[in-house]
Motif scaffolding. Structure first.
Motif, PDB file in Angstrom:
ATOM      1  N   MET A 208      74.094 -33.172  -0.875  1.00 54.54           N
ATOM      2  CA  MET A 208      74.303 -32.014  -0.008  1.00 54.54           C
ATOM      3  C   MET A 208      75.530 -32.222   0.879  1.00 54.54           C
ATOM      4  SD  MET A 208      71.857 -30.411   2.958  1.00 54.54           S
ATOM      5  CE  MET A 208      72.068 -31.870   3.969  1.00 54.54           C
ATOM      6  N   PHE A 209      75.653 -33.391   1.506  1.00 56.46           N
ATOM      7  CA  PHE A 209      76.801 -33.634   2.365  1.00 56.46           C
ATOM      8  C   PHE A 209      78.097 -33.707   1.556  1.00 56.46           C
ATOM      9  CE2 PHE A 209      73.711 -34.973   5.641  1.00 56.46           C
ATOM     10  CZ  PHE A 209      74.159 -34.128   6.645  1.00 56.46           C
ATOM     11  N   GLY A 210      78.019 -34.183   0.324  1.00 50.82           N
ATOM     12  CA  GLY A 210      79.195 -34.157  -0.554  1.00 50.82           C
ATOM     13  C   GLY A 210      79.638 -32.733  -0.825  1.00 50.82           C
ATOM     14  N   GLN A 211      78.680 -31.840  -1.046  1.00 50.69           N
ATOM     15  CA  GLN A 211      79.012 -30.432  -1.281  1.00 50.69           C
ATOM     16  C   GLN A 211      79.583 -29.792  -0.024  1.00 50.69           C
ATOM     17  OE1 GLN A 211      75.221 -28.979  -2.618  1.00 50.69           O
ATOM     18  NE2 GLN A 211      75.568 -29.596  -4.742  1.00 50.69           N
ATOM     19  N   VAL A 212      79.007 -30.103   1.138  1.00 52.10           N
ATOM     20  CA  VAL A 212      79.525 -29.570   2.405  1.00 52.10           C
ATOM     21  C   VAL A 212      80.949 -30.073   2.628  1.00 52.10           C
ATOM     22  CG1 VAL A 212      79.251 -29.668   4.922  1.00 52.10           C
ATOM     23  CG2 VAL A 212      77.270 -29.229   3.473  1.00 52.10           C
ATOM     24  N   HIS A 213      81.188 -31.355   2.361  1.00 49.10           N
ATOM     25  CA  HIS A 213      82.518 -31.929   2.531  1.00 49.10           C
ATOM     26  C   HIS A 213      83.527 -31.256   1.595  1.00 49.10           C
ATOM     27  CE1 HIS A 213      85.669 -34.861   3.237  1.00 49.10           C
ATOM     28  NE2 HIS A 213      85.754 -35.056   1.933  1.00 49.10           N
ATOM     29  N   ALA A 214      83.136 -31.081   0.339  1.00 48.46           N
ATOM     30  CA  ALA A 214      84.032 -30.440  -0.635  1.00 48.46           C
ATOM     31  C   ALA A 214      84.344 -29.006  -0.223  1.00 48.46           C
ATOM     32  CB  ALA A 214      83.409 -30.468  -2.023  1.00 48.46           C
ATOM     33  N   ALA A 215      83.355 -28.283   0.269  1.00 46.03           N
ATOM     34  CA  ALA A 215      83.581 -26.902   0.720  1.00 46.03           C
ATOM     35  C   ALA A 215      84.504 -26.879   1.934  1.00 46.03           C
ATOM     36  CB  ALA A 215      82.256 -26.225   1.057  1.00 46.03           C
TER      37      ALA A 215
ATOM     38  N   MET B 148      69.399 -39.471  -1.871  1.00 52.23           N
ATOM     39  CA  MET B 148      70.287 -38.957  -2.907  1.00 52.23           C
ATOM     40  C   MET B 148      70.542 -37.464  -2.700  1.00 52.23           C
ATOM     41  SD  MET B 148      72.137 -39.844  -5.255  1.00 52.23           S
ATOM     42  CE  MET B 148      72.015 -40.759  -6.739  1.00 52.23           C
ATOM     43  N   ALA B 149      69.482 -36.726  -2.399  1.00 58.37           N
ATOM     44  CA  ALA B 149      69.640 -35.285  -2.167  1.00 58.37           C
ATOM     45  C   ALA B 149      70.509 -35.029  -0.946  1.00 58.37           C
ATOM     46  CB  ALA B 149      68.266 -34.629  -1.990  1.00 58.37           C
ATOM     47  N   THR B 150      70.323 -35.813   0.108  1.00 59.75           N
ATOM     48  CA  THR B 150      71.124 -35.658   1.325  1.00 59.75           C
ATOM     49  C   THR B 150      72.580 -36.006   1.047  1.00 59.75           C
ATOM     50  OG1 THR B 150      69.195 -36.230   2.638  1.00 59.75           O
ATOM     51  CG2 THR B 150      71.317 -36.377   3.737  1.00 59.75           C
ATOM     52  N   LYS B 151      72.800 -37.076   0.291  1.00 60.50           N
ATOM     53  CA  LYS B 151      74.161 -37.480  -0.055  1.00 60.50           C
ATOM     54  C   LYS B 151      74.847 -36.387  -0.868  1.00 60.50           C
ATOM     55  CE  LYS B 151      76.672 -41.210  -2.366  1.00 60.50           C
ATOM     56  NZ  LYS B 151      76.534 -42.462  -3.102  1.00 60.50           N
TER      57      LYS B 151
END
Length: 130
Positions: free
Chosen positions: A67-74, A62-65
């Motif tokens: 984090m990658f969602g935040q990286v994708h949004a950025a 969940m934490a990895t998902k």
């Protein structure tokens, strides 16, 4: 002899008790450790494995998902901002060119009219010549 027995009994009893206590303290941890390992070891391993599978791994996923969602949004936000800025630069570069087009059309029209007038004059001059 009773006084000798009484006077020796207390110190010998204390010394014997201390020796037995030291012997038990020294051998007890190894025996307890071996007993606990054989009795609790497999259950502890299974409990750890179960805790990993049910708590830690899903939490990590969940934490990895997230984090990658935040990286994708950025990344998407940054890319959109860059493309928008580039589009504005292109539009501002094209704005002066759009004002040049009518002037070029007028210059071409004037040049065509001048050529037609020169051609008409040349035709008239050749027609009038003997």
């Amino acid at each position: 002899t009773t006084s000798l027995t009484t006077s020796l009994a207390a110190p010998l009893e204390g010394a014997a008790e201390a020796a037995v206590h030291r012997s038990l303290v020294a051998s007890m941890p190894a025996a307890v450790d071996a007993t606990l390992r054989s009795a609790v070891g497999p259950a502890a391993e299974e409990a750890l494995r179960s805790a990993f599978a049910s708590t830690l791994i899903p939490g990590y996923e969940m934490a990895t998902k997230t984090m990658f969602g935040q990286v994708h949004a950025a990344f998407v936000g940054g890319t959109e901002a860059m493309v928008q800025g580039f589009g504005q630069q292109v539009a501002s570069s094209l704005a002066p060119l759009s004002s040049v087009e009518p002037r070029l059309a007028k210059l071409i029209s004037d040049a065509q009219n001048s050529i037609r007038a020169a051609a008409a004059a040349a035709t008239a001059a050749f027609s009038a010549a003997p």
